[in-house]
Design a protein around this motif. Structure first.
Motif, PDB file in Angstrom:
ATOM      1  N   LYS A   1       0.835  -1.205   0.000  1.00 49.38           N
ATOM      2  CA  LYS A   1       0.000   0.000   0.000  1.00 49.38           C
ATOM      3  C   LYS A   1       0.868   1.252   0.000  1.00 49.38           C
ATOM      4  N   GLN A   2       1.925   1.237   0.795  1.00 46.46           N
ATOM      5  CA  GLN A   2       2.847   2.374   0.839  1.00 46.46           C
ATOM      6  C   GLN A   2       3.437   2.623  -0.539  1.00 46.46           C
TER       7      GLN A   2
ATOM      8  N   ARG B   1       1.533   6.412  -7.329  1.00 46.17           N
ATOM      9  CA  ARG B   1       0.268   6.690  -8.033  1.00 46.17           C
ATOM     10  C   ARG B   1       0.326   7.994  -8.822  1.00 46.17           C
TER      11      ARG B   1
ATOM     12  N   ASN C   1       2.241   1.775  -3.533  1.00 48.09           N
ATOM     13  CA  ASN C   1       1.259   2.262  -4.498  1.00 48.09           C
ATOM     14  C   ASN C   1       0.852   3.710  -4.227  1.00 48.09           C
ATOM     15  N   GLU C   2       0.816   4.113  -2.973  1.00 51.68           N
ATOM     16  CA  GLU C   2       0.567   5.522  -2.672  1.00 51.68           C
ATOM     17  C   GLU C   2       1.689   6.392  -3.223  1.00 51.68           C
TER      18      GLU C   2
END
Length: 468
Positions: free
Chosen positions: A125-126, A132, A128-129
């Motif tokens: 998640k880190q 992005r 992809n943040e």
């Protein structure tokens, strides 16, 4: 390196802990609660804590910790964020857990080349943040917010694997600290290479038994122009699985195709406040241009209709898609109320796609005949599915039924040309099934590799290779 093997194990451990304290100070802990947190906490296997936890913040930290442990022949267990499911983190022989969660920097993003370099503690998640805003994403999505290093070590995959592959396909290169504290690089950023042995693939999936990953070079993908998600209900498990088989065999480039049986749908409805029909259901996602997505949708509907699928419910808004996929990722938590007080024992197998319907149907029959509560979910686009068995682990009779069920499940998958684990890994929990899958000769080769790279057997001992 002088190895103090002539000393008793307790003396070697004491000397190693003293040296680690000198090197790491307050970043080395002997707290029992912390040590237990760094052992197995996610399956039926007993919690076997390490003797100490060291918090690394750099590759140099890892090298120094490994060299100290190697000098005293003390076991080492790498730790990411603790989401593994087969006892990978236990310390059956004691030793030192090296916590890599503090190594959580994105070191480089090469947008033009569609790759990046990260430390092992970066979570998916880190990452992809972080990427992005450059129009990129990393597709491997095992559900939990696992660390990239742990995902590489267990060869993780997840909901996007049917289109984007697994960690095996998306790791270009690694930096690894070996059992003597040396640092090696296993590849480059080039798209392909025929130079030497493929060391990257050797360490991807090695579960910390050959070395500790301290840097990962990953393949990235451009964010799709259009994304559409859907749920499609079916009258039976077989109809849903047959649809999946037809979709894959037709070459439809679907991004995600996930199965939830009626038990899991009921649990997800209650937990995530959904209103889905409580029947076997496929969760779907399509990626591409607007036109390509529309064509994929039309073809899917044609196939699903042939097998009795009802009209899909579509979700194009990001918040609606997120709600659906969060419900899928929360399958574990949503199942807990199905049997209050029980523990969920999650297991997985993977079979060739042509045998999927047969394998899932027979597994469903076992669940019913054994009187188990065991929702089925799966990344069925690549033949991988999971069952979450609700068990009172303190009840010996129930545990005996669980073991019989798991043995039947794995024997069935292997007999169909499949594997005992599609993505959870071997760890401690599935060691005994490995020789039946690979044969004695292949196991001997694996033992030779382990002996060559880790002659003291200090790197996550008691994992992967079956007991002699």
């Amino acid at each position: 390196m002088d190895v103090q093997t002539s000393l008793p194990a307790s003396d070697r451990l004491a000397a190693a802990l003293a040296a680690l304290r000198d090197r790491f100070g307050q970043r080395m802990s002997l707290s029992l609660a912390l040590r237990q947190q760094h052992a197995n906490t996610t399956c039926y296997l007993p919690n076997e804590p390490p003797d100490a936890v060291v918090f690394a913040t750099s590759t140099a930290d890892v090298q120094d910790a490994v060299r100290i442990c190697a000098a005293h022949a003390v076991p080492i267990i790498p730790y990411g964020v603790g989401t593994s499911l087969e006892g990978h983190l236990n310390a059956p022989q004691g030793g030192v857990s090296i916590d890599l969660s503090g190594m959580n920097r994105v070191l480089a993003v090469n947008a033009e080349d569609l790759d990046c370099v990260v430390e092992p503690g970066v979570t998916r998640k880190q990452l992809n943040e972080f990427i992005r805003q450059q129009g990129l994403f990393f597709p491997i999505d095992p559900g939990a917010d696992a660390s990239i290093g742990g995902m590489a070590a267990t060869r993780a995959s997840g909901t996007n694997a049917v289109r984007y592959g697994t960690m095996r396909d998306n790791v270009a290169a690694l930096k690894v600290v070996t059992a003597n504290g040396d640092l090696i690089t296993t590849g480059s950023r080039a798209k392909k290479s025929s130079a030497g042995y493929d060391l990257t693939r050797l360490f991807v999936g090695s579960e910390g038994t050959l070395g500790i990953i301290t840097e990962v070079t990953l393949r990235l993908h451009g964010l799709p122009e259009a994304i559409m998600a859907a749920v499609c209900p079916f009258p039976t498990i077989a109809a849903a699985c047959d649809t999946v088989i037809a979709v894959v065999q037709s070459g439809l480039p679907i991004a995600r195709i996930e199965l939830l049986d009626e038990v899991q749908v009921r649990a997800s409805n209650a937990y995530a406040k959904l209103d889905l029909a409580e029947v076997p259901t496929l969760f779907l996602e399509f990626h591409g241009t607007d036109r390509a997505v529309q064509e994929q949708i039309e073809r899917f509907v044609e196939i699903a209709t042939e097998f009795g699928g009802a009209a899909p419910q579509w979700a194009s808004k990001p918040e609606d898609r997120s709600r659906l996929w969060q419900a899928r990722h929360d399958a574990y938590w949503s199942a807990l109320p199905l049997r209050p007080g029980a523990k969920i024992i999650a297991t997985d197998v993977c079979v060739p796609i042509s045998r999927l319907a047969e394998c899932v149907t027979e597994t469903k029959r076992d669940i019913e005949e054994m009187g188990l509560i065991a929702p089925i979910v799966g990344h069925v686009g690549d033949g991988n599915f999971h069952t979450s068995v609700m068990i009172m682990t303190e009840d010996a009779a129930e545990m005996a039924v669980l073991k019989r069920y798991m043995t039947r499940l794995i024997d069935r998958a292997q007999a169909m040309g499949g594997t005992c684990t599609g993505e959870h890994g071997v760890g401690q929990g599935k060691r005994r099934y490995l020789e039946a899958e690979h044969g004695a000769g292949a196991i001997a080769v694996m033992r030779s590799i382990k002996q060559a790279l880790d002659p003291q057997d200090i790197m996550n001992p008691g994992k992967v290779l079956p007991p002699r």
